[in-house]
Design a protein around this motif. Sequence first.
Motif, PDB file in Angstrom:
ATOM      1  N   TRP A 182     -13.342  17.038   4.742  1.00 61.46           N
ATOM      2  CA  TRP A 182     -11.822  17.102   4.688  1.00 61.46           C
ATOM      3  C   TRP A 182     -10.932  16.072   4.759  1.00 61.46           C
ATOM      4  O   TRP A 182     -10.008  15.611   4.189  1.00 61.46           O
ATOM      5  CB  TRP A 182     -11.772  18.376   3.608  1.00 61.46           C
ATOM      6  CG  TRP A 182     -10.876  18.317   2.112  1.00 61.46           C
ATOM      7  CD1 TRP A 182     -10.069  18.413   1.729  1.00 61.46           C
ATOM      8  CD2 TRP A 182     -11.869  18.049   1.103  1.00 61.46           C
ATOM      9  NE1 TRP A 182      -9.056  18.699   0.916  1.00 61.46           N
ATOM     10  CE2 TRP A 182     -11.081  18.433   0.502  1.00 61.46           C
ATOM     11  CE3 TRP A 182     -12.792  18.016   0.638  1.00 61.46           C
ATOM     12  CZ2 TRP A 182     -10.788  18.179  -1.391  1.00 61.46           C
ATOM     13  CZ3 TRP A 182     -13.403  17.271  -0.689  1.00 61.46           C
ATOM     14  CH2 TRP A 182     -12.156  17.593  -1.673  1.00 61.46           C
ATOM     15  N   GLY A 201     -11.447  12.283   4.796  1.00 66.56           N
ATOM     16  CA  GLY A 201     -10.237  12.060   4.085  1.00 66.56           C
ATOM     17  C   GLY A 201      -8.829  11.939   3.950  1.00 66.56           C
ATOM     18  O   GLY A 201      -8.174  11.539   3.357  1.00 66.56           O
ATOM     19  N   LEU A 202      -8.612  13.716   4.127  1.00 69.09           N
ATOM     20  CA  LEU A 202      -7.347  13.648   4.514  1.00 69.09           C
ATOM     21  C   LEU A 202      -6.671  12.394   5.392  1.00 69.09           C
ATOM     22  O   LEU A 202      -5.308  11.744   5.284  1.00 69.09           O
ATOM     23  CB  LEU A 202      -6.621  14.609   4.672  1.00 69.09           C
ATOM     24  CG  LEU A 202      -6.870  16.036   3.641  1.00 69.09           C
ATOM     25  CD1 LEU A 202      -6.689  16.833   4.156  1.00 69.09           C
ATOM     26  CD2 LEU A 202      -5.643  15.661   2.968  1.00 69.09           C
ATOM     27  N   TRP A 249      -6.228   9.062   4.430  1.00 66.75           N
ATOM     28  CA  TRP A 249      -4.680   8.761   3.028  1.00 66.75           C
ATOM     29  C   TRP A 249      -3.380   9.039   3.332  1.00 66.75           C
ATOM     30  O   TRP A 249      -2.530   9.532   3.074  1.00 66.75           O
ATOM     31  CB  TRP A 249      -4.870   9.475   1.743  1.00 66.75           C
ATOM     32  CG  TRP A 249      -6.239   8.559   0.780  1.00 66.75           C
ATOM     33  CD1 TRP A 249      -7.529   8.882   1.037  1.00 66.75           C
ATOM     34  CD2 TRP A 249      -6.073   7.983   0.203  1.00 66.75           C
ATOM     35  NE1 TRP A 249      -7.820   7.984   0.745  1.00 66.75           N
ATOM     36  CE2 TRP A 249      -7.570   7.274  -0.285  1.00 66.75           C
ATOM     37  CE3 TRP A 249      -5.287   6.922  -0.389  1.00 66.75           C
ATOM     38  CZ2 TRP A 249      -7.826   6.567  -1.252  1.00 66.75           C
ATOM     39  CZ3 TRP A 249      -5.425   5.941  -1.346  1.00 66.75           C
ATOM     40  CH2 TRP A 249      -7.331   5.960  -1.976  1.00 66.75           C
ATOM     41  N   ARG A 278     -12.646   7.372  -9.223  1.00 65.82           N
ATOM     42  CA  ARG A 278     -11.187   7.767  -8.927  1.00 65.82           C
ATOM     43  C   ARG A 278     -10.230   6.358  -8.650  1.00 65.82           C
ATOM     44  O   ARG A 278      -8.784   5.974  -8.338  1.00 65.82           O
ATOM     45  CB  ARG A 278     -10.882   7.663  -7.509  1.00 65.82           C
ATOM     46  CG  ARG A 278     -11.803   8.933  -7.121  1.00 65.82           C
ATOM     47  CD  ARG A 278     -12.428   9.419  -5.746  1.00 65.82           C
ATOM     48  NE  ARG A 278     -10.793   9.644  -4.482  1.00 65.82           N
ATOM     49  CZ  ARG A 278     -10.722   9.013  -3.354  1.00 65.82           C
ATOM     50  NH1 ARG A 278     -11.743   9.191  -2.502  1.00 65.82           N
ATOM     51  NH2 ARG A 278      -9.679   9.066  -3.041  1.00 65.82           N
ATOM     52  N   ARG A 315      -5.169   9.042  -4.348  1.00 64.72           N
ATOM     53  CA  ARG A 315      -5.012   9.726  -2.880  1.00 64.72           C
ATOM     54  C   ARG A 315      -6.405  11.079  -2.817  1.00 64.72           C
ATOM     55  O   ARG A 315      -6.756  11.665  -3.369  1.00 64.72           O
ATOM     56  CB  ARG A 315      -3.903  10.192  -2.274  1.00 64.72           C
ATOM     57  CG  ARG A 315      -3.379  11.555  -3.573  1.00 64.72           C
ATOM     58  CD  ARG A 315      -2.195  12.097  -2.427  1.00 64.72           C
ATOM     59  NE  ARG A 315      -1.784  13.410  -2.835  1.00 64.72           N
ATOM     60  CZ  ARG A 315      -2.104  14.510  -2.760  1.00 64.72           C
ATOM     61  NH1 ARG A 315      -2.970  14.719  -2.205  1.00 64.72           N
ATOM     62  NH2 ARG A 315      -1.276  14.963  -3.721  1.00 64.72           N
ATOM     63  N   TRP A 316      -6.262  11.180  -1.152  1.00 65.86           N
ATOM     64  CA  TRP A 316      -7.211  12.717  -1.479  1.00 65.86           C
ATOM     65  C   TRP A 316      -6.348  13.929  -1.568  1.00 65.86           C
ATOM     66  O   TRP A 316      -5.207  14.144  -1.248  1.00 65.86           O
ATOM     67  CB  TRP A 316      -7.602  12.792   0.249  1.00 65.86           C
ATOM     68  CG  TRP A 316      -8.876  13.222   0.846  1.00 65.86           C
ATOM     69  CD1 TRP A 316      -9.096  14.535   0.793  1.00 65.86           C
ATOM     70  CD2 TRP A 316     -10.554  13.081   0.334  1.00 65.86           C
ATOM     71  NE1 TRP A 316     -10.425  15.441   1.224  1.00 65.86           N
ATOM     72  CE2 TRP A 316     -10.977  14.232   0.471  1.00 65.86           C
ATOM     73  CE3 TRP A 316     -11.242  11.904  -0.024  1.00 65.86           C
ATOM     74  CZ2 TRP A 316     -12.497  14.256   0.764  1.00 65.86           C
ATOM     75  CZ3 TRP A 316     -12.367  12.142   0.130  1.00 65.86           C
ATOM     76  CH2 TRP A 316     -12.871  13.132   0.649  1.00 65.86           C
ATOM     77  N   THR A 317      -7.239  14.689  -2.594  1.00 66.63           N
ATOM     78  CA  THR A 317      -6.357  15.791  -2.367  1.00 66.63           C
ATOM     79  C   THR A 317      -5.968  16.905  -1.549  1.00 66.63           C
ATOM     80  O   THR A 317      -6.829  17.120  -0.740  1.00 66.63           O
ATOM     81  CB  THR A 317      -7.446  16.662  -3.918  1.00 66.63           C
ATOM     82  OG1 THR A 317      -8.289  17.059  -3.459  1.00 66.63           O
ATOM     83  CG2 THR A 317      -7.102  16.156  -5.568  1.00 66.63           C
TER      84      THR A 317
END
Length: 788
Positions: A119, A122-123, A126, A428, A446-448
Motif C-alpha cells: 500500500w 502503491g500510494l 501515485w 482500473r 489512482r491508488w485509494t
Amino acid sequence: MESTFEKLGVFYLGREYDAAARRTTDAPLLYDAKDLTTHAVCVGMTGSGKTGLCIALLEEAAIDGIPAIVIDPKGDLANLLLTFPSLDAASFRPWINEDAARQAGVSPDEFAAQEAQRWAKGLGDWGEDGARIQRLRDAAEVVMYTPGSDAARPVSVVSSLSAPGAGIAGNADLVAERASGVAASLLSLLGIDADPVKSREHILLTSILQAEWTAGRGLDLGGLIRLIQTPPLQRVGVMELESFFPQKERFELAMSVNNLLAAPRFQTWLSGDAIDIDRMLYGEKGTPRIAIFSIAHLDDAERMFFVSLLLNEVVAWMRTRSGTQSLRAILYMDEIFGFLPPVENPPSKRPFLTLLKQARAFGLGVVVATQNPVDLDYKALSNMGTWLIGRLQTERDKARLADGLAGAAGGALDPAELVKLIGSLDKRVFLMHNVHESKPVLFQTRWTLSYLAGPMTREQIRGLTRAPSGASVEKTSAEVIAVRPAPGAVRATAPVLPSDLPQLFAITPLGTTYSPAALGVARVNVILPDGGAFTETVVMVAPLAPDAASPDWATARVSADAPPAQEKAPEGTSFAPLPSSVGKAGAVGRWGKALVDAIYRTRTVTLYESKKHRLVSKPGESERDFRIRLAEATRAARDAEVDVLRAKYAAKLETVDSQIRRAEQSVSRERDQANSQRMQTAVSVGATLLGAFLGRKAISQSTLGRATTAMRGADRANREQRDVQRAEQSLDVLRARREELARELEQEMNELTARLDAGSEPLAERVVRPRKTDVEVVRVALLWVPAE
C-alpha cells in the motif's frame, strides 16, 4: 503535483492513459467538483476497478469538505473506514484476507507486513503518502449505519412518520409528495403493490399522513394503525370511505401493519438515530461526514423499504436548501440493480428520478454504479453529465453504452470503435465522458487512500465501529414533561381558580395523575448590533413548588412551541395538590412579572462572526449550522474565483503554448536544415579527399575547386548549427516562461486556498440581551402535566 489542487475544487482521480502504449502518462486526471452537480454513472464488470474509482471519488470529496450519503448493498464501502496514516503492518493485520496469506505460504503477520509495504508503494507511485491519508481523516468523519441491525449505528424509521419541518410543512405539494413516498416505502415492506394511482392501500395511507401532517401532527406506527381503522376523513375523492375501502378490509391492512410492528425482527427498526439528513451529513461541530448505510444484511423487501425511505428524506432535505452552483453534497449508491430499472416502477424509482432532475439546482450530486448498464432506466442515463466506463464483457452492455455515449457526444464518436475500446480496457482503466469537457479521455484510477479489504461482514463492521448502544430518537421540543407531584392528597376533580388564571390539561392517556406547572408564553424582541431586529416566541414550563409565591422560571423547560393541551380535563384523571399561592388574587400579574425577569436575566441571542469572511450568523443559528453555511459560502466563492483564475491563466498559457509549438517547429526545421547541410558538406569533403587519395595523378585544379566548395559548405553548416542553437535558446526561454506562469498560478492558488479556508477559523461571539421593555408576555396559565 496533485497537492497543488488539493483544496481548489478538483478531484484527483488518476492519470491519463495512452491506449496504444498501454501505460499511464504524466498528466493527472483532475475532475472539477462542480461538474458532479450534473450527476455521474460508473459502469464496469467485476474486476474492472469500479469500486476503487468510486471510493477514490468519495475520498476526494471528503478532502474538499463535501459530505456524502452512501448506500452500500454489498459491504465494500465500509473500506472507507480503513485508513491507516502510519501504513504499519499492525494497522493492516485485522483486515487482511487470511486465506490469501495461506495461499501465499506466509503467516498472517508476514502477509500484513507485505500488504502495508504494497500500500505504501502503491500510494507513492501515485504521488500520495500517509500524510494525505491523515488529511482525509482530519477533513471528514466516516459514520457507519446498519438499518435493521445494531452492528453499527441502528436507524429508527419512526422519525419518517413525524410531521415535516418548516421548509416543507407550508407547501401542500411537498407534503403530498413526502406522504406518498413514505406510504410506498411502508407498503413495499408489507409486500403490497404501491401504485400511487391504483393501490387503495397507498391512497389511504397517503391521505392519512397528509391529513395529519397538514394539521401539524406527527405519528408513530401505533397511531397509524389506529388511524387506518378510523381514518380522519369521510371521503376519498368523491366516494364515501366505506365504499372506497370498507372497514373490514381496512382492519386487515391494520393487522398487517400491526404484525410488522410486533415482529421481533422489526424491533431493531424502531430505535437508533432518526433519519435526519442534515445530522447525517454533518457532525456536531459542522464537520462533513461520509454517512455509509450498509444494507447487505437485509432481504430484498427490507432493502427496498429502507432505500426508498432514505431517498424520500434526501428529497425532503434538498427542498429546504438554498440554490447553489457549487457541489454541496453527494448521494452515492453502489450496485443500483433493481432500484432504478428501465421498465418497472419500484418505490425507489420516483425519488431517484426526482433527484436526477432537480438536485443540480441545490448542489446535490447523484452518483450511481452498476455492472450492467441495461439495468438502468434510460431517462436516468440521459440525466447523467459524467459517464465513467470501465471494461464490459457482454456485447449487449457494450452496445448500449457505446450507442448512448455516441449520442451524448453529438455523433462525434463512432459506436463501433467505442465497442472495441470498451471491450479492451485494462483493469482500473476507464473512459470518462464529461459534458463539460470537449472530448472523452482515457485514464487509470489512482491508488485509494483506504485499504480495499473487500466486502465486510456484520461482525467485522461491529468490531470496527463499536457503535454505542441505546441510541434513541431525539425528542421534540413540544413534548409533554412530567413533574413530581407535591406531597398531599390526590383529588378527583380540578380545583377552581381565579377567573383571570386559565388552566390547561396536557393531552395524555386516560387515568393519568396530573401535577401543576406554570405555562408562560412571551414574545421577545431583540435589537441586533447591525440595527436589525429579531423576534422569537419563548415557551416556558416551570414546576410549581408547594410554598412558592411564583413559579421558578429559572428551572423551566424552554422551547419554541407549547405542549399539546386542551381546556377540559380528560375523564378518569386525578390531580395532585395545588400550592396555596395559586388560588390567591394577582397570580397572573406575579407570574408574568417573574417571567419577564427570568427572560431578561437568562435569555440571550448569541451571534457568531467570521471576521475573515465578513459573515455573521443569523439569530437562533447554532455554531454548527453557521459553520456549515460558512463552508458552503466560501466553497461557492472559491469556485467562482477559481473560474476567474483559470480563465486568466488559460489565455496566458495558451499564448505561451502556441509560441512553444511554433518554436519547437522552428527548432525541428533548423535541425533538419543543419543535418542536411552537414550531410552535403560531409559528402562533398569526403568525395574530394577520396578523389585525391585514389587518383593516379597529383591534385588537380578541379580537385582544389571541389575542396573550396566543400569548405564553403562547412561554413554554411556552422551557420545552420548556430541557427539551431538560437532556436533552442528561444524555446528554452518560452519553456522557462511557461514554468514561471505555472509557479505564479500555484502561488495564487495557495493564496486563494488560505484566504477562503473556513474550516479552522475561530469564530468571534457576540451575546445580545433583550431589554425588559422588549419582552411581551403573551400568556400565563396553570398547566396540568403528568406526574412522575
